[in-house]
Scaffold this motif. Sequence first.
Motif, short mmCIF file in Angstrom:
data_model
loop_
_atom_site.label_atom_id
_atom_site.label_comp_id
_atom_site.label_asym_id
_atom_site.label_seq_id
_atom_site.Cartn_x
_atom_site.Cartn_y
_atom_site.Cartn_z
N ALA A 124 27.83 35.21 53.40
CA ALA A 124 26.47 35.26 52.89
C ALA A 124 26.29 34.10 51.92
O ALA A 124 27.20 33.79 51.16
N PRO A 125 25.11 33.45 51.96
CA PRO A 125 24.94 32.27 51.12
C PRO A 125 24.91 32.62 49.64
O PRO A 125 24.28 33.59 49.23
N TRP A 126 25.61 31.82 48.84
CA TRP A 126 25.56 31.99 47.38
C TRP A 126 24.71 30.87 46.82
O TRP A 126 23.49 31.02 46.78
N GLN A 127 25.29 29.73 46.47
CA GLN A 127 24.48 28.62 45.98
C GLN A 127 25.01 27.33 46.58
O GLN A 127 26.13 27.29 47.08
N TRP A 128 24.21 26.28 46.50
CA TRP A 128 24.68 25.02 47.04
C TRP A 128 24.20 23.85 46.17
O TRP A 128 23.32 24.00 45.33
N GLY A 129 24.84 22.70 46.37
CA GLY A 129 24.47 21.54 45.58
C GLY A 129 25.03 20.27 46.19
O GLY A 129 25.47 20.27 47.34
N SER A 130 25.04 19.21 45.41
CA SER A 130 25.48 17.93 45.94
C SER A 130 26.36 17.20 44.95
O SER A 130 26.39 17.53 43.76
N VAL A 131 27.09 16.23 45.45
CA VAL A 131 27.93 15.39 44.59
C VAL A 131 27.37 13.98 44.65
O VAL A 131 27.52 13.28 45.65
N GLY A 132 26.67 13.58 43.60
CA GLY A 132 26.08 12.24 43.56
C GLY A 132 26.52 11.51 42.31
O GLY A 132 27.60 11.80 41.77
N VAL A 133 25.71 10.57 41.86
CA VAL A 133 26.07 9.87 40.62
C VAL A 133 25.06 10.21 39.52
O VAL A 133 23.85 10.11 39.72
N ILE A 134 25.61 10.59 38.38
CA ILE A 134 24.77 10.81 37.20
C ILE A 134 24.78 9.48 36.44
O ILE A 134 25.84 8.88 36.25
N VAL A 135 23.62 9.02 36.02
CA VAL A 135 23.55 7.75 35.32
C VAL A 135 22.71 7.89 34.06
O VAL A 135 21.67 8.57 34.06
N LEU A 251 27.65 17.25 50.21
CA LEU A 251 26.95 18.49 49.89
C LEU A 251 28.00 19.59 49.86
O LEU A 251 29.01 19.50 50.56
N TRP A 252 27.77 20.59 49.07
CA TRP A 252 28.69 21.73 49.09
C TRP A 252 27.88 23.00 49.04
O TRP A 252 26.73 23.01 48.59
N ALA A 253 28.46 24.05 49.54
CA ALA A 253 27.83 25.36 49.44
C ALA A 253 28.93 26.39 49.24
O ALA A 253 29.99 26.29 49.84
N ASP A 254 28.68 27.33 48.36
CA ASP A 254 29.63 28.43 48.18
C ASP A 254 29.08 29.64 48.92
O ASP A 254 27.87 29.84 48.99
N ALA A 286 18.74 30.98 38.64
CA ALA A 286 18.27 30.80 37.27
C ALA A 286 19.43 30.79 36.30
O ALA A 286 19.40 30.10 35.29
N PHE A 287 20.48 31.52 36.63
CA PHE A 287 21.64 31.56 35.74
C PHE A 287 22.53 30.33 35.91
O PHE A 287 22.85 29.64 34.95
N ALA A 288 22.91 30.04 37.15
CA ALA A 288 23.89 28.97 37.35
C ALA A 288 23.25 27.60 37.55
O ALA A 288 23.93 26.59 37.56
N ARG A 289 21.93 27.56 37.72
CA ARG A 289 21.19 26.31 37.82
C ARG A 289 21.48 25.52 39.08
O ARG A 289 21.41 24.30 39.09
N TYR A 290 21.83 26.22 40.15
CA TYR A 290 21.97 25.55 41.43
C TYR A 290 20.99 26.18 42.41
O TYR A 290 20.53 27.31 42.22
N ALA A 291 20.72 25.45 43.49
CA ALA A 291 19.77 25.95 44.48
C ALA A 291 20.40 27.06 45.30
O ALA A 291 21.63 27.13 45.44
N ASN A 292 19.56 27.95 45.86
CA ASN A 292 20.09 28.97 46.76
C ASN A 292 19.53 28.69 48.16
O ASN A 292 18.83 27.70 48.38
N SER A 293 19.81 29.55 49.10
CA SER A 293 19.42 29.28 50.49
C SER A 293 18.40 30.28 51.00
O SER A 293 18.34 30.53 52.20
N ILE A 294 17.65 30.87 50.08
CA ILE A 294 16.77 31.96 50.48
C ILE A 294 15.30 31.55 50.42
O ILE A 294 14.83 31.06 49.39
N LYS A 295 14.61 31.74 51.55
CA LYS A 295 13.17 31.46 51.61
C LYS A 295 12.44 32.40 50.65
O LYS A 295 12.77 33.57 50.55
N GLY A 296 11.45 31.87 49.98
CA GLY A 296 10.62 32.73 49.14
C GLY A 296 11.21 32.98 47.77
O GLY A 296 10.59 33.64 46.94
#
Lengths: 344, 284, 316
Positions: A124-135, A251-254, A286-296
């Motif tokens: 089941a999808p938890w959260q996902w994000g990306s690995v980019g460059v912070i500048v 990209l990563w997803a847990d 809202a807690f972990a500050r990453y995107a989730n995979s749920i519509k709505g």
Amino acid sequence: MKKSFTPVVAGLSLLLAGSVANAAGELNLYNWGNYTSPELIEKFEKKFDVKVTITDYDSNETALAKVRAGGHGFDMAVPSHSHVPIWVQEGLVTNARVDQMENFKHVDDQWRDPVWDPGRQYSAPWQWGSVGVIVDTSVYSGDINTSSLVFDPPEELIGKINVPPEMLDVIHTAVLYLGGEACTGDKDLLRKVRDKLVEAKPKWKSMDYGMIEKFAGRDVAASLYWNGAAFRAKEKNTDVRFGYPVEGYGLWADAVVLLKDAKNVENARAFMNFIMEPENAALMSAFARYANSIKGSEAFMPDDMKTAPEVIIPEEFRAAGQFYPTCAPEVQKLYTAIWTELQK
Amino acid sequence: MYAVRSGPVLVKIANMMFKQKFSVTRMPGFSVVAMICFFALYMPLAPLVIYSFNEGNNIALWEGFSLRWYGSAWENELVQGAAIRSLIIASFASVFATIFATMAALGTTRTKPYRGQMTIYAMINQPLMVPEIVTAVALLILFALIKQATNYHGFAYLIIAHTAFCIPFAYLPIKARLEGMDNTLEIAAADLYARPFKTFRRITLPLLLPGIFAGAMLAFVISLDDVVITEFVKSAGQDTLPTYMLGQLRRAITPEINAISTVLLGVSVLLVTLIFFMSRKRGN
Amino acid sequence: MDKDATQAEEKQNTNLEEVVRQQTVRRNILLTTPALVVLFIAASGPLLVMFLFSFLTPGDYGGVKWEASTQAWFQVFFHTDIFDDTVSIADAHLSILWRSVKLSGLTTILCFVLGFPTAYFIATRPAESRNFWLFLVTIPFWTNLLIRTFAVLEIIRNAGVINSFLLAIGVIDAPLDMLYTDTAILLGMTYVYIPLMILPIYASLERFDFRLVEAGYDLYASRLKVLKRIIVPLIKPGVIAGSILVFIPSLGAYVTPRILGGGKNLMLGNLIELQFGQGRNWPLGAALSLTLLAIVMIALIFYVRSAQRAGAGKDS
């Protein structure tokens, strides 16, 4: 929530049991540290009359080793996408048929059939994000959507760059930067990768975590890192921006899986279904500050996350992002050799 | 008298504080170094305590005074449970380790070398010599078998693991104390037909006490600090404070940890003050 | 005295000695048993597991496969180039080992330089306040290692306390770059390990008989001479215990080098950790740690032998 707290009683009961079961049921979740919304858990506990115990881990490797050894007492865990196939292959998880759960209808289309879990049966999808460059754009004002900032840094950034101590993220990004494909075993290319890394390393300041503080305190000016940290660092240092390297980025997803030796299977399944409800997924984000995979779920998200470019990848950069596959063991060996040589 | 240029003020303060007059025990400069050492030990704690009162959610960026992290730690079952578990495990492990280490020290010191003594030394010191991760991974596998066989998931595993790596830390100071502690008094007692146990209780033990005390304290803090072995041995719901914090390393560490550490510091300061006054009373 | 009588008496004495000796040995073994049992379960036993692992094949995703192999031991000492398959001495491992030994040695020295006077100071306090001072040494260690290391980081970073202070009093013009250097690791490890030096030295100093020092002064010895000739030799067991407790754990240290050293250069602890984690090569990790163990063991055996010889020399 206010609760009376008596250390002695708590201590004694901890000693006697390990977990206190006042509720009708129990659920043991094994998750990354500081990643589980307490509100989400509380809501679940109330709704199902289940006592949830959360235990932390700090890396996929530790989690895998512990679950594989057995006797751990966990019902579910949250491995990263690249580890989900390993867990399945090693027979550590049960096929929970997530795709047949009631709330699966809320899962966004692009997450319904991911490469690492075809048909989305196990996880089941938890959260996902990306690995980019912070500048820090007060130090460098040029184009930030390139991994050359790390591997061929401009003058302004030399000596102010960080790279996380994550072997696969760093090497994959370098491979993509040099025109290869993730998990490549092409030795000519890997030689270039090694040379590039060895050449770039003296221009780096550190290979470390904790970038939110470092950017806030302006100790580093650029880092290969996770998007959620960029989002948080920007709250402290408004010059911080997150770049999506056009050469390719990770990209990563847990994802939540049900463990084979779970004792509380029904509660675990209820939890998997529960987190796919938009309102609950929003709590998670809202807690972990990453995107989730749920519509709505957007409707329930905090305002600052609805439009943030760190959370919602801008259209023009979407194509360059990819989920790194699980590398073959031989390739992994090559990468470890390069990594060791880099840090000798 | 020697003029110690590096810190006459400190010396003066030290002398005033401890009514130190010239005596055979005095070594020039030592008090200064000791004061510097104590200062250095406590200086890094200042930011730690200060940031526990940070308004912002960051351990390195000051955003104003607030008690919010104490409130959040108070409400956070995970943190509380972890802190209590840390203390419980450390107490058990340091008591067991100190008792076993004292016995082992008595059995290996002030005695003619005997066969197997070398092996015993090696075994006792082994936890020091093997990086934690190695013991941790092996223990994970060993204990997992036992856990599956017995279905017992309690604290005993963690206490055994902690006791084992605490033993050398308790053993070495005790042994150092025993070595060269001459046994004339004990022989005298034996000559006076004191039973061996009585000799031990009345003479050896009191003489040995500072070593035991030092060893027990080391064992306690070493157990309190352990991350890696605990991370691998713990079962569901057995996070300690260090493993709880380790889990946050990759994400963001909030001042909640500072708050809970400050509380722990407060508890230890309280204990010390108590001991100070108690020993004062006894001293008088 | 009659010759036969003397011989008989000697014989009786040896018999008696033999009995006493056997009793002592039995007592010693009984006394050490509980510690050894715990250590066997949670330290030596695991080591045997690791010994076994070092001769197996790495599993595809961590763990081990039950196929015998000496590859791990080969990899400890030799490096096969991944590009041209040439075999050479494993220089990466050697340079990591050397860095670890160097930094651990310096840490031990620094701990002694700071710790010995501190232990001496505590031991010369009035008896009733000594425990207070001892506690004062251990209080900072009630906070956990990670947060203590972060506290050190806070002190030495560019905008940290030390730099701000030095800038304010005008000693330096620009902040010293201390964070992410070997100096940072050294300072951090000293901070983390210093009680391990202070407490054993204190334990052996505490019973120190200062009349010996008085006698030294009576014989017109200088303070330095008293220190060198009387105090240091008598507290040697404490110094050695402290050095072992600092040096060996520093060799395998892992958290402090990573956080304060910036993780750009590995120490032995990190190298071994890498094999059990992201590197997915448990047998190599096991072989590397057994190599470390062997090095330390040999050093310790040398030490114990020479100490015993010195001890024997003193007795005769």
